[in-house]
Design a protein around this motif. Structure first.
Motif, PDB file in Angstrom:
ATOM      1  N   ARG A   4     -15.796 -17.213  34.297  1.00 30.50           N
ATOM      2  CA  ARG A   4     -15.222 -16.617  32.923  1.00 30.50           C
ATOM      3  C   ARG A   4     -14.952 -15.341  33.422  1.00 30.50           C
ATOM      4  O   ARG A   4     -15.621 -14.693  34.411  1.00 30.50           O
ATOM      5  CB  ARG A   4     -16.428 -16.667  31.763  1.00 30.50           C
ATOM      6  N   LYS A   5     -14.159 -14.789  32.253  1.00 37.09           N
ATOM      7  CA  LYS A   5     -13.899 -13.302  32.466  1.00 37.09           C
ATOM      8  C   LYS A   5     -15.197 -12.369  32.208  1.00 37.09           C
ATOM      9  O   LYS A   5     -15.688 -12.764  31.052  1.00 37.09           O
ATOM     10  CB  LYS A   5     -12.876 -12.976  31.483  1.00 37.09           C
ATOM     11  N   LEU A   6     -15.513 -11.222  32.823  1.00 33.39           N
ATOM     12  CA  LEU A   6     -16.503 -10.479  32.643  1.00 33.39           C
ATOM     13  C   LEU A   6     -15.902  -9.460  31.466  1.00 33.39           C
ATOM     14  O   LEU A   6     -14.905  -8.696  31.810  1.00 33.39           O
ATOM     15  CB  LEU A   6     -16.914  -9.740  33.697  1.00 33.39           C
ATOM     16  N   ASN A   7     -16.740  -9.280  30.436  1.00 27.69           N
ATOM     17  CA  ASN A   7     -16.034  -8.623  29.269  1.00 27.69           C
ATOM     18  C   ASN A   7     -16.321  -7.208  29.711  1.00 27.69           C
ATOM     19  O   ASN A   7     -17.070  -6.729  30.406  1.00 27.69           O
ATOM     20  CB  ASN A   7     -16.635  -8.755  27.891  1.00 27.69           C
ATOM     21  N   LYS A   8     -15.286  -6.210  29.310  1.00 27.28           N
ATOM     22  CA  LYS A   8     -15.259  -4.854  29.737  1.00 27.28           C
ATOM     23  C   LYS A   8     -16.652  -4.186  28.999  1.00 27.28           C
ATOM     24  O   LYS A   8     -17.186  -4.616  27.748  1.00 27.28           O
ATOM     25  CB  LYS A   8     -14.267  -3.933  29.032  1.00 27.28           C
ATOM     26  N   LYS A  10     -19.539  -4.740  30.199  1.00 32.20           N
ATOM     27  CA  LYS A  10     -20.657  -5.593  30.715  1.00 32.20           C
ATOM     28  C   LYS A  10     -21.165  -5.011  32.163  1.00 32.20           C
ATOM     29  O   LYS A  10     -20.104  -4.533  32.835  1.00 32.20           O
ATOM     30  CB  LYS A  10     -20.329  -7.033  30.664  1.00 32.20           C
ATOM     31  N   GLU A  35      -9.175  -7.012  36.364  1.00 29.63           N
ATOM     32  CA  GLU A  35     -10.153  -7.958  35.474  1.00 29.63           C
ATOM     33  C   GLU A  35     -10.951  -8.720  36.455  1.00 29.63           C
ATOM     34  O   GLU A  35     -10.621  -9.328  37.487  1.00 29.63           O
ATOM     35  CB  GLU A  35      -9.297  -9.172  34.661  1.00 29.63           C
TER      36      GLU A  35
END
Length: 150
Positions: A4-8, A10, A35
């Motif tokens: 999954r993408k690591l949210n800004k 985090k 990203e």
């Protein structure tokens, strides 16, 4: 395993990112421009990669790392293939990657995933890193550039 993408905002898995690139300054700079994606297994981060837009329609896969205890289990290949799929879905036409001349395993992996060698940046690691880097008993001097049309 879930990727999954690591949210800004985090917490970055910086120790893991530094396995693929020893310069924290360089890692933080490209993570801020790109990203970051993480692979999780049993609620633990076991792998990471970063996609960095470089030119119109071109993205670079700049960091692929897997926790050392998980090496040899195909996680690196899953990360690379996921990066290729994400890049396609985002509409990029080309994905590029660079690795050191001494990174024998990575060179094999990237070619197995469909990348082709397109050039060499001579003395890249001598010019951009203050300390010498050695892998597999070989000094890492040159950046081997690979590319794949999407």
């Amino acid at each position: 395993m879930d990727i999954r993408k690591l949210n800004k905002g985090k917490k970055l898995p910086i120790e893991l990112l530094l396995l693929a690139d020893p310069s924290q300054e360089i890692v933080e700079e490209y993570v801020n421009r790109g990203e970051c994606f993480v692979a999780e297994s049993e609620q633990q981060i076991v792998g990471v990669y970063v996609l960095l837009p470089t030119r119109p329609e071109i993205v670079e896969l700049v960091n692929v790392a897997v926790v050392e205890e998980q090496h040899g289990r195909g996680i690196g290949k899953q990360l690379v293939m996921d990066a290729i799929e994400v890049a396609k879905k985002k509409g990029y036409k080309t994905i590029e990657i660079g690795t050191g001349n001494s990174s024998i395993g990575q060179l094999a992996l990237y070619q197995k995933c469909g990348f082709r060698i397109i050039g060499i940046d001579m003395d890249f690691f001598i010019k951009h890193y203050p300390e010498e880097i050695f892998e597999n008993g070989i000094q890492c001097r040159d950046m081997v550039r690979l590319s794949q049309d999407l």
